[in-house]
Design a protein around this motif. Structure first.
Motif, PDB file in Angstrom:
ATOM      1  N   VAL A  13       2.805 148.054 -60.533  1.00  0.00           N
ATOM      2  CA  VAL A  13       3.065 147.270 -59.140  1.00  0.00           C
ATOM      3  C   VAL A  13       1.817 146.664 -58.611  1.00  0.00           C
TER       4      VAL A  13
ATOM      5  N   TYR B  94       5.880 146.166 -52.356  1.00  0.00           N
ATOM      6  CA  TYR B  94       5.014 146.044 -53.484  1.00  0.00           C
ATOM      7  C   TYR B  94       5.609 144.712 -54.275  1.00  0.00           C
ATOM      8  N   SER B  95       4.887 144.212 -55.224  1.00  0.00           N
ATOM      9  CA  SER B  95       5.296 143.137 -56.233  1.00  0.00           C
ATOM     10  C   SER B  95       5.041 143.838 -57.609  1.00  0.00           C
ATOM     11  N   TYR B  96       5.700 143.226 -58.561  1.00  0.00           N
ATOM     12  CA  TYR B  96       5.510 143.529 -60.007  1.00  0.00           C
ATOM     13  C   TYR B  96       3.932 143.044 -60.432  1.00  0.00           C
TER      14      TYR B  96
END
Ligand code: SF4
Ligand code: SF4
Length: 381
Positions: free
Chosen positions: A12, A219-221
């Motif tokens: 992530v 978070y983001s992937y």
């Protein structure tokens, strides 16, 4: 975007501006944070609480017997190599009281201190250091006798590893197959990316605990491109190693050269100061010392780090069995690179370079190996 069902090996993105959240969540879970910070002109491991405690915008220059900090051109959080400290000081403390005794009239009361061991989060553990911890795990916990002091501390550690984005001048982890990428033994594995005005971290989930901590922050992937960028950072670091060591047949090389003239050469330079063993993340020798106070009513037994470079360490039956600098340096290097394999099944060296940087006369284990290798008829021809 935050998604809650993270899996081991997921990667992530955490933005630089959100990185403090990782520290906050760990502290909310009652972890004491330990990480790199500047202490007396070097990057050492101490208790920290905020991202600002890291050596932001600093890097190091290292060579044999040389270490200095210098500013970077960016605001990297982890843009330096390892310093004089290693994590072993938290898992295998330099001084540890084993017991104390107190005279009470005709009785002797013996107590064993039971200090409260904090849960610790190690921030910024490098790949070579993960390997060093694995080696000490084996020494202290996987033999017939388990060191309970080590085991208790080890069981309470959360590890945030950092993939190196820059190799130090004395690093040779590639030769030892221990870095620069963190491949095992971490809860979260971080790669720092600075690309123009973008500054973020690719974070790999390494354990259930890591997933659980990460699920509480923003978070983001990671996209394919971002994951590729992280791999390129590590690949570039692997090409920058300050040192190399040819480890092919190294055990046989050292066993076959116990009387090599190079041991006399290094003995002429070695001060037997023991610095190399103190900074080494895998060295595990200790001694036990008893003390009494002037009244004779109180006694204490302490364990503290010792070194194969001290005379007393090999004192047996009225004398030291390794009385010369030659025999002590040979013992250290041959143990690290040869007999350690027979004893524990791995090398005792992870290529961190500390013993080279922090040797006051710049003795370089890679150069000592090479000198013996080059003198061999088949290799030197
Ligand atoms: S012997 Fe030197 S390079 Fe190898 S692990 Fe120990 S300090 Fe690091
Ligand atoms: S090799 Fe260097 S650091 Fe190690 S004992 Fe000798 S002088 Fe000290």
């Amino acid at each position: 975007m935050t998604v809650k069902n993270l899996q081991i090996k997921d990667k992530v993105i955490v933005d630089r501006q959100d990185f403090q959240q990782l520290f906050d969540v760990l502290q909310q879970q009652e972890y004491e944070l330990v990480g790199p910070t500047i202490v007396e002109g070097a990057i050492a491991y101490e208790t920290i609480s905020a991202v600002e405690d890291l050596p932001i915008g600093w890097t190091d220059e290292q060579d044999g017997g040389t270490y200095r900090l210098k500013p970077r051109s960016d605001q990297a959080l982890f843009g330096y190599a390892v310093g004089p400290h290693s994590w072993k000081k938290y898992l295998f403390p330099p001084r540890l009281q084993l017991w104390k005794a107190e005279r009470q009239g005709q009785e002797m009361k013996i107590t064993t201190p039971e200090p409260e061991i904090p849960k610790r989060a190690f921030i910024g553990v490098r790949a070579c250091e993960l390997n060093a911890i694995a080696i000490q795990d084996q020494v202290f916990t996987q033999g017939e006798a388990v060191d309970s002091h080590y085991q208790t501390r080890r069981d309470r550690v959360f590890i945030v590893a950092v993939n190196c984005s820059q190799a130090g001048g004395t690093c040779f982890c590639v030769s030892m197959n221990t870095g620069p990428q963190a491949k095992m033994g971490f809860d979260l594995g971080v790669t720092e990316i600075i690309d123009g005005d973008q500054h973020y971290f690719v974070v790999e989930v390494g354990s259930e605990s890591g997933a659980q901590v990460l699920s509480k922050i923003v978070y983001s992937y990671a996209t394919e491109q971002q994951q590729q960028q992280a791999m390129e950072v590590v690949a570039a670091t692997a090409k920058q190693m300050g040192r190399t060591m040819d480890t092919e047949n190294i055990k046989e090389l050292l066993y076959n050269n116990i009387e090599h003239s190079r041991w006399d050469d290094v003995a002429n330079r070695c001060l037997t100061c023991a610095n190399c063993t103190m900074v080494c993340p895998t060295c595990f020798c200790s001694t036990v010392e008893d003390t009494t106070d002037l009244t004779g009513d109180n006694a204490e037994r302490w364990r503290h780090w010792d070194s194969c470079f001290t005379m007393d360490f090999s004192y047996l039956h009225g004398g030291s069995v390794r009385s010369s600098a030659k025999s002590r340096y040979r013992q250290w290097m041959t143990h690290k690179l040869a007999s350690w394999m027979d004893q524990f099944g791995t090398s005792g060296c992870v290529g961190c370079g500390r013993c080279i940087t922090w040797c006051p006369v710049g003795i370089d284990i890679t150069a000592e190996v090479k000198a013996i290798q080059d003198s061999q008829p088949l290799r030197g021809s």
